[in-house]
Design a protein around this motif. Structure first.
Motif, PDB file in Angstrom:
ATOM      1  N   ASN A 186       6.296  11.792-121.990  1.00 57.58           N
ATOM      2  CA  ASN A 186       5.740  10.229-122.485  1.00 57.58           C
ATOM      3  C   ASN A 186       5.069   9.003-122.116  1.00 57.58           C
ATOM      4  OD1 ASN A 186       7.649   8.589-121.230  1.00 57.58           O
ATOM      5  ND2 ASN A 186       9.326  10.078-122.434  1.00 57.58           N
ATOM      6  N   TYR A 187       4.655   8.241-122.120  1.00 53.64           N
ATOM      7  CA  TYR A 187       3.518   7.419-121.440  1.00 53.64           C
ATOM      8  C   TYR A 187       4.665   6.889-120.699  1.00 53.64           C
ATOM      9  CZ  TYR A 187       0.319   3.653-121.146  1.00 53.64           C
ATOM     10  OH  TYR A 187      -0.754   3.031-120.627  1.00 53.64           O
ATOM     11  N   ALA A 188       5.314   6.382-120.287  1.00 51.05           N
ATOM     12  CA  ALA A 188       6.385   5.810-119.727  1.00 51.05           C
ATOM     13  C   ALA A 188       6.360   6.468-118.712  1.00 51.05           C
ATOM     14  CB  ALA A 188       7.608   5.798-120.141  1.00 51.05           C
ATOM     15  N   ASN A 189       7.078   7.926-118.764  1.00 50.25           N
ATOM     16  CA  ASN A 189       7.414   8.800-117.250  1.00 50.25           C
ATOM     17  C   ASN A 189       5.497   9.036-116.584  1.00 50.25           C
ATOM     18  OD1 ASN A 189       9.732   9.033-117.468  1.00 50.25           O
ATOM     19  ND2 ASN A 189       9.250  10.685-118.946  1.00 50.25           N
ATOM     20  N   LEU A 190       5.041   8.981-117.921  1.00 55.56           N
ATOM     21  CA  LEU A 190       3.216   9.016-117.168  1.00 55.56           C
ATOM     22  C   LEU A 190       2.907   8.542-116.669  1.00 55.56           C
ATOM     23  CD1 LEU A 190       0.095  10.341-119.693  1.00 55.56           C
ATOM     24  CD2 LEU A 190       0.265   8.655-117.450  1.00 55.56           C
ATOM     25  N   VAL A 191       3.308   6.880-116.838  1.00 57.86           N
ATOM     26  CA  VAL A 191       2.696   5.759-116.326  1.00 57.86           C
ATOM     27  C   VAL A 191       3.583   6.063-114.385  1.00 57.86           C
ATOM     28  CG1 VAL A 191       3.225   2.935-115.532  1.00 57.86           C
ATOM     29  CG2 VAL A 191       1.802   4.350-117.554  1.00 57.86           C
ATOM     30  N   THR A 192       4.967   6.516-114.544  1.00 58.91           N
ATOM     31  CA  THR A 192       6.079   5.878-113.755  1.00 58.91           C
ATOM     32  C   THR A 192       4.997   7.857-112.996  1.00 58.91           C
ATOM     33  OG1 THR A 192       7.724   5.367-115.198  1.00 58.91           O
ATOM     34  CG2 THR A 192       7.492   7.114-112.636  1.00 58.91           C
ATOM     35  N   ALA A 193       5.115   8.934-113.150  1.00 56.41           N
ATOM     36  CA  ALA A 193       3.895   9.778-111.882  1.00 56.41           C
ATOM     37  C   ALA A 193       2.889   9.174-111.323  1.00 56.41           C
ATOM     38  CB  ALA A 193       3.755  11.041-112.856  1.00 56.41           C
ATOM     39  N   GLU A 226       3.111  -2.539-114.298  1.00 56.00           N
ATOM     40  CA  GLU A 226       3.285  -3.221-115.515  1.00 56.00           C
ATOM     41  C   GLU A 226       2.377  -4.101-116.510  1.00 56.00           C
ATOM     42  OE1 GLU A 226       4.786  -8.331-116.141  1.00 56.00           O
ATOM     43  OE2 GLU A 226       4.777  -7.302-113.238  1.00 56.00           O
ATOM     44  N   GLU A 227       1.109  -3.603-115.852  1.00 53.53           N
ATOM     45  CA  GLU A 227      -0.113  -3.806-116.896  1.00 53.53           C
ATOM     46  C   GLU A 227      -0.477  -2.345-117.753  1.00 53.53           C
ATOM     47  OE1 GLU A 227      -1.592  -7.073-117.237  1.00 53.53           O
ATOM     48  OE2 GLU A 227       0.184  -7.189-116.264  1.00 53.53           O
ATOM     49  N   LEU A 228      -0.089  -0.716-116.890  1.00 53.50           N
ATOM     50  CA  LEU A 228      -0.002   0.087-117.181  1.00 53.50           C
ATOM     51  C   LEU A 228       0.645   0.435-118.358  1.00 53.50           C
ATOM     52  CD1 LEU A 228      -0.674   2.216-113.702  1.00 53.50           C
ATOM     53  CD2 LEU A 228      -2.685   2.251-115.048  1.00 53.50           C
ATOM     54  N   LEU A 229       1.994  -0.529-118.265  1.00 53.98           N
ATOM     55  CA  LEU A 229       2.740   0.051-119.242  1.00 53.98           C
ATOM     56  C   LEU A 229       2.050  -0.543-120.900  1.00 53.98           C
ATOM     57  CD1 LEU A 229       5.798   0.397-117.477  1.00 53.98           C
ATOM     58  CD2 LEU A 229       5.157   1.767-118.629  1.00 53.98           C
TER      59      LEU A 229
END
Length: 244
Positions: A6-13, A68-71
């Motif tokens: 999901n997008y949140a996990n992608l940004v975390t990675a 924060e901005e990526l999300l």
């Protein structure tokens, strides 16, 4: 376990990769003495990590601000800029995230849906990845291998750049998508850069408008929704700036 389902996990990675990459860049470009780094491992790969608490905190805060901005899906690219003692741009390490999916804030935790090329268009609000690999089917070990390759290439490519003068500094910058609102905060985390104009390339060694002399490709990733390009740029006139 690394997940990009999901997008949140992608940004975390990606944020984890960015954090380690900054440490690697600072070590390889000798921004700080080698004695200020310790041996560590990431993605089952040996790396160097700064051990000064204030340096580590600054890097973590910078990555958190990027996250924060990526999300918000507003970022086109993130760059680590190497600056001369006179604050002139010498090199730029670029992470192009412009191909990341654009997801509504309410959907950042919704699983991506893979749509094969021959399938009809999805009419739901679930984030989709057309004509791409199903993120749920990408093994953890494959993701780790691809991210490890970025760190390895960063180290190898730094050798081609030559030695920097003493007392160089660095900064982290973002370039936002067209019409994206500027980050807000009090006190502000980000400082707005000079507008470059539509006739100038966004791929420049710094936001100060320096021209690029050479581009060194690092790695291109295509892992489901994680479509990432990385490269290094050297500023035109770098040698003159280094000796001035």
């Amino acid at each position: 376990m690394i997940s990009i389902d999901n997008y949140a996990n992608l940004v975390t990675a990606f944020s984890d990769l960015l954090l380690v990459s900054i440490h690697v860049i600072l070590y390889e470009r000798e921004i700080y003495p080698a004695s200020l780094f310790i041996a560590a491992r990431k993605y089952n790969h040996p790396v160097r990590q700064a051990r000064h608490p204030r340096v580590c905190q600054w890097i973590q805060d910078a990555v958190n601000a990027c996250t924060e901005e990526l999300l918000k899906c507003t970022v086109d690219l993130i760059a680590i800029n190497i600056l001369s003692p006179a604050n002139k741009p010498l090199e730029r390490f670029v992470f192009d995230v412009s191909a990341f999916p654009v997801v509504a804030p309410s959907d950042i935790h919704s699983p991506f849906v893979h749509i094969p090329a021959a399938a009809p268009n999805d009419t739901t609000s679930t984030p989709t990845i057309p004509d791409s690999q199903d993120p749920a089917a990408i093994p953890h070990i494959d993701i780790e291998e691809q991210l490890r390759a970025v760190l390895t290439k960063l180290s190898y490519a730094s050798v081609k750049l030559g030695k920097l003068p003493a007392e160089c500094t660095f900064s982290v910058s973002m370039e936002l998508k067209n019409d994206s609102p500027a980050p807000e905060g009090n006190p502000p985390v980000w400082i707005a850069a000079e507008y470059q104009g539509p006739d100038k390339s966004r791929r420049q060694p710094s936001q100060r408008g320096a021209e690029t002399n050479r581009t060194i490709p690092i790695r291109s990733l295509s892992l489901g929704a994680m479509a990432l390009e990385t490269w290094i740029e050297e500023a035109a006139g770098k040698q003159e700036l280094m000796h001035s």
